[in-house]
Design a protein around this motif. Structure first.
Motif, PDB file in Angstrom:
ATOM      1  N   VAL A 169       0.812  -1.227   0.000  1.00 51.33           N
ATOM      2  CA  VAL A 169       0.000   0.000   0.000  1.00 51.33           C
ATOM      3  C   VAL A 169       0.844   1.276   0.000  1.00 51.33           C
ATOM      4  CG1 VAL A 169      -2.178  -0.903   0.878  1.00 51.33           C
ATOM      5  CG2 VAL A 169      -0.417  -0.234   2.484  1.00 51.33           C
ATOM      6  N   GLY A 170       2.017   1.215   0.620  1.00 49.85           N
ATOM      7  CA  GLY A 170       2.891   2.397   0.636  1.00 49.85           C
ATOM      8  C   GLY A 170       3.355   2.768  -0.772  1.00 49.85           C
ATOM      9  N   ASN A 171       3.790   1.763  -1.547  1.00 48.14           N
ATOM     10  CA  ASN A 171       4.211   2.033  -2.934  1.00 48.14           C
ATOM     11  C   ASN A 171       3.039   2.548  -3.750  1.00 48.14           C
ATOM     12  OD1 ASN A 171       5.517  -1.279  -2.835  1.00 48.14           O
ATOM     13  ND2 ASN A 171       6.682   0.566  -2.405  1.00 48.14           N
ATOM     14  N   ILE A 172       1.893   1.910  -3.548  1.00 46.54           N
ATOM     15  CA  ILE A 172       0.709   2.273  -4.332  1.00 46.54           C
ATOM     16  C   ILE A 172       0.314   3.719  -4.034  1.00 46.54           C
ATOM     17  CG2 ILE A 172      -1.795   1.864  -4.393  1.00 46.54           C
ATOM     18  CD1 ILE A 172      -0.250   0.096  -6.292  1.00 46.54           C
ATOM     19  N   ARG A 173       0.481   4.109  -2.798  1.00 48.31           N
ATOM     20  CA  ARG A 173       0.152   5.482  -2.435  1.00 48.31           C
ATOM     21  C   ARG A 173       1.047   6.450  -3.221  1.00 48.31           C
ATOM     22  NH1 ARG A 173       2.034   8.371   2.489  1.00 48.31           N
ATOM     23  NH2 ARG A 173       0.639  10.107   2.917  1.00 48.31           N
ATOM     24  N   THR A 174       2.330   6.133  -3.316  1.00 45.59           N
ATOM     25  CA  THR A 174       3.240   6.976  -4.092  1.00 45.59           C
ATOM     26  C   THR A 174       2.828   7.016  -5.557  1.00 45.59           C
ATOM     27  OG1 THR A 174       5.071   6.539  -2.591  1.00 45.59           O
ATOM     28  CG2 THR A 174       5.656   7.251  -4.807  1.00 45.59           C
ATOM     29  N   ALA A 175       2.492   5.842  -6.108  1.00 46.40           N
ATOM     30  CA  ALA A 175       2.041   5.800  -7.510  1.00 46.40           C
ATOM     31  C   ALA A 175       0.818   6.682  -7.686  1.00 46.40           C
ATOM     32  CB  ALA A 175       1.716   4.365  -7.911  1.00 46.40           C
ATOM     33  N   LEU A 176      -0.104   6.555  -6.761  1.00 48.43           N
ATOM     34  CA  LEU A 176      -1.361   7.318  -6.852  1.00 48.43           C
ATOM     35  C   LEU A 176      -1.095   8.825  -6.781  1.00 48.43           C
ATOM     36  CD1 LEU A 176      -4.460   7.499  -6.864  1.00 48.43           C
ATOM     37  CD2 LEU A 176      -4.401   7.233  -4.371  1.00 48.43           C
ATOM     38  N   HIS A 177      -0.244   9.236  -5.837  1.00 49.18           N
ATOM     39  CA  HIS A 177       0.071  10.668  -5.733  1.00 49.18           C
ATOM     40  C   HIS A 177       0.584  11.208  -7.070  1.00 49.18           C
ATOM     41  CE1 HIS A 177       0.761  10.399  -1.088  1.00 49.18           C
ATOM     42  NE2 HIS A 177      -0.506  10.536  -1.394  1.00 49.18           N
ATOM     43  N   ASN A 178       1.469  10.442  -7.692  1.00 48.18           N
ATOM     44  CA  ASN A 178       2.039  10.903  -8.965  1.00 48.18           C
ATOM     45  C   ASN A 178       0.994  10.926 -10.071  1.00 48.18           C
ATOM     46  OD1 ASN A 178       5.088  11.430  -8.797  1.00 48.18           O
ATOM     47  ND2 ASN A 178       4.792   9.619  -7.535  1.00 48.18           N
ATOM     48  N   TRP A 179       0.113   9.934 -10.056  1.00 45.88           N
ATOM     49  CA  TRP A 179      -0.966   9.892 -11.050  1.00 45.88           C
ATOM     50  C   TRP A 179      -1.892  11.096 -10.855  1.00 45.88           C
ATOM     51  CZ3 TRP A 179      -6.269   9.687 -11.256  1.00 45.88           C
ATOM     52  CH2 TRP A 179      -6.844   9.229 -12.453  1.00 45.88           C
ATOM     53  N   LEU A 180      -2.255  11.343  -9.589  1.00 53.94           N
ATOM     54  CA  LEU A 180      -3.190  12.443  -9.298  1.00 53.94           C
ATOM     55  C   LEU A 180      -2.596  13.790  -9.702  1.00 53.94           C
ATOM     56  CD1 LEU A 180      -4.416  11.266  -5.760  1.00 53.94           C
ATOM     57  CD2 LEU A 180      -5.828  11.377  -7.818  1.00 53.94           C
ATOM     58  N   LEU A 181      -1.314  13.959  -9.390  1.00 52.32           N
ATOM     59  CA  LEU A 181      -0.668  15.237  -9.720  1.00 52.32           C
ATOM     60  C   LEU A 181      -0.648  15.458 -11.235  1.00 52.32           C
ATOM     61  CD1 LEU A 181       0.767  17.573  -8.192  1.00 52.32           C
ATOM     62  CD2 LEU A 181       2.920  16.469  -8.799  1.00 52.32           C
ATOM     63  N   ALA A 182      -0.310  14.392 -11.964  1.00 48.09           N
ATOM     64  CA  ALA A 182      -0.282  14.510 -13.431  1.00 48.09           C
ATOM     65  C   ALA A 182      -1.681  14.823 -13.965  1.00 48.09           C
ATOM     66  CB  ALA A 182       0.261  13.225 -14.058  1.00 48.09           C
ATOM     67  N   LYS A 183      -2.678  14.087 -13.484  1.00 47.79           N
ATOM     68  CA  LYS A 183      -4.044  14.275 -14.004  1.00 47.79           C
ATOM     69  C   LYS A 183      -4.581  15.654 -13.655  1.00 47.79           C
ATOM     70  CE  LYS A 183      -3.638  10.763 -15.833  1.00 47.79           C
ATOM     71  NZ  LYS A 183      -3.599  10.511 -17.267  1.00 47.79           N
ATOM     72  N   LYS A 184      -4.256  16.111 -12.459  1.00 43.60           N
ATOM     73  CA  LYS A 184      -4.755  17.428 -12.050  1.00 43.60           C
ATOM     74  C   LYS A 184      -4.326  18.498 -13.054  1.00 43.60           C
ATOM     75  CE  LYS A 184      -4.289  20.977  -8.564  1.00 43.60           C
ATOM     76  NZ  LYS A 184      -5.383  21.142  -7.630  1.00 43.60           N
ATOM     77  N   HIS A 185      -3.107  18.330 -13.571  1.00 42.96           N
ATOM     78  CA  HIS A 185      -2.572  19.348 -14.476  1.00 42.96           C
ATOM     79  C   HIS A 185      -2.671  18.946 -15.946  1.00 42.96           C
ATOM     80  CE1 HIS A 185      -1.165  21.712 -11.111  1.00 42.96           C
ATOM     81  NE2 HIS A 185      -0.659  20.615 -10.585  1.00 42.96           N
ATOM     82  N   GLY A 186      -3.472  17.912 -16.219  1.00 41.93           N
ATOM     83  CA  GLY A 186      -3.602  17.457 -17.603  1.00 41.93           C
ATOM     84  C   GLY A 186      -2.278  16.946 -18.153  1.00 41.93           C
ATOM     85  N   GLY A 187      -1.443  16.444 -17.278  1.00 42.20           N
ATOM     86  CA  GLY A 187      -0.103  16.012 -17.689  1.00 42.20           C
ATOM     87  C   GLY A 187      -0.012  14.522 -17.918  1.00 42.20           C
ATOM     88  N   ARG A 188       1.197  13.998 -17.825  1.00 46.37           N
ATOM     89  CA  ARG A 188       1.434  12.587 -18.118  1.00 46.37           C
ATOM     90  C   ARG A 188       2.057  11.878 -16.929  1.00 46.37           C
ATOM     91  NH1 ARG A 188       5.251  12.324 -22.719  1.00 46.37           N
ATOM     92  NH2 ARG A 188       4.634  10.136 -22.834  1.00 46.37           N
ATOM     93  N   PHE A 189       1.595  10.648 -16.737  1.00 48.65           N
ATOM     94  CA  PHE A 189       2.089   9.796 -15.665  1.00 48.65           C
ATOM     95  C   PHE A 189       2.821   8.621 -16.311  1.00 48.65           C
ATOM     96  CE2 PHE A 189       0.950   5.849 -13.249  1.00 48.65           C
ATOM     97  CZ  PHE A 189       1.724   6.078 -12.122  1.00 48.65           C
ATOM     98  N   LEU A 190       4.078   8.441 -15.949  1.00 44.46           N
ATOM     99  CA  LEU A 190       4.899   7.400 -16.583  1.00 44.46           C
ATOM    100  C   LEU A 190       5.299   6.336 -15.564  1.00 44.46           C
ATOM    101  CD1 LEU A 190       7.301   9.824 -18.508  1.00 44.46           C
ATOM    102  CD2 LEU A 190       5.184   8.769 -19.363  1.00 44.46           C
ATOM    103  N   LEU A 191       5.536   5.153 -16.073  1.00 39.96           N
ATOM    104  CA  LEU A 191       6.045   4.066 -15.236  1.00 39.96           C
ATOM    105  C   LEU A 191       7.501   3.828 -15.608  1.00 39.96           C
ATOM    106  CD1 LEU A 191       5.664   1.668 -13.271  1.00 39.96           C
ATOM    107  CD2 LEU A 191       4.843   0.316 -15.214  1.00 39.96           C
ATOM    108  N   ARG A 192       8.336   3.784 -14.587  1.00 39.66           N
ATOM    109  CA  ARG A 192       9.739   3.445 -14.845  1.00 39.66           C
ATOM    110  C   ARG A 192      10.095   2.251 -13.978  1.00 39.66           C
ATOM    111  NH1 ARG A 192      13.593   7.671 -12.829  1.00 39.66           N
ATOM    112  NH2 ARG A 192      13.987   6.236 -11.124  1.00 39.66           N
ATOM    113  N   ILE A 193      10.476   1.188 -14.607  1.00 40.32           N
ATOM    114  CA  ILE A 193      10.843  -0.020 -13.869  1.00 40.32           C
ATOM    115  C   ILE A 193      12.326   0.091 -13.529  1.00 40.32           C
ATOM    116  CG2 ILE A 193      11.003  -2.539 -13.995  1.00 40.32           C
ATOM    117  CD1 ILE A 193       8.114  -1.630 -14.035  1.00 40.32           C
ATOM    118  N   ASP A 194      12.606   0.226 -12.229  1.00 46.56           N
ATOM    119  CA  ASP A 194      13.995   0.378 -11.772  1.00 46.56           C
ATOM    120  C   ASP A 194      14.616  -1.001 -11.553  1.00 46.56           C
ATOM    121  OD1 ASP A 194      13.627   3.068 -11.922  1.00 46.56           O
ATOM    122  OD2 ASP A 194      13.961   3.490  -9.789  1.00 46.56           O
ATOM    123  N   ASP A 195      15.023  -1.614 -12.663  1.00 49.45           N
ATOM    124  CA  ASP A 195      15.514  -2.990 -12.574  1.00 49.45           C
ATOM    125  C   ASP A 195      17.012  -3.088 -12.840  1.00 49.45           C
ATOM    126  OD1 ASP A 195      15.287  -2.247 -15.196  1.00 49.45           O
ATOM    127  OD2 ASP A 195      14.276  -4.055 -15.882  1.00 49.45           O
TER     128      ASP A 195
END
Ligand code: GLU
Length: 442
Positions: A17-43
């Motif tokens: 849930v902690g990671n998901i919360r971070t993902a969600l915050h970034n998604w919400l911030l992007a959507k609020k500003h009509g921006g883009r939310f990207l996924l980066r796999i740190d492998d």
């Protein structure tokens, strides 16, 4: 400038849930500003990264409706890192060092013993060309450190924590690359954030000191750092990050009957001064998302609260959203009737059973049995579009019963239960003949 955010998990385990919360915050911030939310796999950690985790991360994000508009994988970006590496080495911002973990540990202990901060002493900077050549000849390979610029204080205006200031002299030059050539997370992350055009990095406050270092990496790479915001961490209801919370994955929550809307609604507001409401639309949450509402205190994640939000969400879910999850016999009218009584969508099965029958009512005394027989006679004559008000009004007149004495035996005989959905909505869903039989059996 378009807002671009990213979620950058390491695929070394399942998202919690902690990671998901971070993902969600970034998604919400992007959507609020009509921006883009990207996924980066740190492998970059090939040994610990697993393809199954990459797939689970994608599936979890999809389940939550946090679809990324692009995906990058660090394991495929080695050439980019190599080019930056060459440049930073040439500019003297990366330097080779050879200390073993034991040697570094000893240095730290000596400094601490003298009451000094355990900062790396930059001994490797005093090595000569000849020293490096001798080590190379002996088959020794260096690891690489980023040389902090001691003359430039590190500052940024954190979106949540406000103005931040760090003294680079009080920090160790971080190791960015291991002797085997593999990368630690920090430098590739800065390189990627630049290449991907990331404008805002929103992450947990466990990254504050990394940010201090990365601010200088952005500068060394010739870029303006993105805006940073660090949210206070999530804790369990007991006040510390519990093992359970750290291991609570999306699959567990799905199995427990949690709807994605409930998790999103809760995580979007936890740790902010906004109330947690059962908001169904993530777009609405995005519109109201505001970093200035975040507090500095750890945010408490309480599973009981999640279940409460879930029930409130289920009570609002439209039929079209859940139709494919519902058992036979639960149509739109039935869903409307039963949803105020559900904590989880899966409980619809219980009410499908009540509607289809058979039900098992409690034993009734003879007086009640006679009352129910009277109800059966009446029911048999009724128009079934909206029978409950007519049935109960007629029974009230005929028997003088009212309140619980009137309603409870009817509910028990018709549903086999003491509690449940409004009978006015439920009764028309039970076929008339079936209802008559149930009342007679009483
Ligand atoms: N892979 C890093 C982590 O999971 C990314 C942190 C970040 O820059 O957001 O901690």
């Amino acid at each position: 400038m378009t807002v671009i955010t990213r979620f950058a998990p390491s695929p070394t385990g399942r998202l919690h849930v902690g990671n998901i919360r971070t993902a969600l915050h970034n998604w919400l911030l992007a959507k609020k500003h009509g921006g883009r939310f990207l996924l980066r796999i740190d492998d970059t950690d090939a040994e610990r990264s697993r393809e199954e985790h990459v797939e689970a991360i994608r599936a979890d994000l999809a389940w939550l409706g946090l679809d990324p508009e692009g995906e990058e994988r660090q394991s495929q970006r080695g050439a980019l890192y190599e080019a930056a590496f060459e440049r930073l080495v040439a500019e003297g911002r990366l330097y080779a060092a050879y200390e073993t973990a034991q040697e570094l540990d000893l240095k730290r202990k000596i400094l601490l013993g003298r009451g000094l901060p355990p900062i790396y002493d930059r001994a490797a900077l005093t090595l000569t060309e000849a020293d490096h050549a001798a080590r190379a000849a002996a088959g020794e390979r260096p690891h690489w450190r980023f040389k902090l610029d001691h003359d430039t204080p590190i500052t940024w205006d954190d979106g949540i924590r406000g103005p931040q200031q760090f003294d680079p002299r009080q920090m160790s030059d971080p190791v960015v690359r291991r002797a085997d050539g593999s990368w630690l997370y920090m430098l590739p992350s800065a390189i990627d954030d630049i290449a991907m055009g990331v404008t805002d990095v929103l992450r947990g406050e466990d990254h504050v000191s990394n940010t201090a270092t990365q601010v200088q990496m952005f500068a060394a790479l010739g870029a303006t750092p993105p805006r940073f915001a660090h949210a206070a961490l999530l804790t369990g209801s007991e006040g510390k990050l519990s093992k359970r919370l750290g291991s609570l994955g999306m699959a567990d929550l799905r199995e427990a009957g949690i709807e994605p809307e409930a998790l999103v609604a809760l995580l979007a507001r936890l740790g902010t001064s906004d109330p947690v409401d059962p908001v169904l639309s993530a777009a609405d949450l995005a519109a109201a998302f505001d970093l200035s509402r975040f507090g500095r205190a750890p945010a408490r994640f309480d599973e009981a609260e999640l279940h409460r939000v879930n029930a409130a969400v289920v009570h609002r879910l439209p039929y079209a959203r859940v139709a494919h999850l519902l058992p036979d016999g639960i149509d739109a009218a039935a869903w409307e009737a039963i949803r105020p009584n559900l904590g989880h969508t899966a409980e619809a099965a219980e009410w499908a059973q009540v509607i289809a029958g058979p039900v098992s009512p409690p034993p009734f005394d003879s007086e009640t049995t006679a009352f129910l027989a009277q109800a059966a006679e009446l029911a048999a004559t009724l128009d079934w579009a909206d029978p409950w008000p007519t049935l109960t009004a007629a029974l009230k007149d005929a028997t003088g019963r009212k309140g619980k004495a009137l309603f409870l035996p009817l509910r028990q005989a018709l549903t086999g239960k003491d509690h449940g959905p409004d009978m006015k909505a439920l009764l028309p869903l039970i076929a008339r003949d079936e209802a008559v039989l149930r009342l007679r059996a009483g």
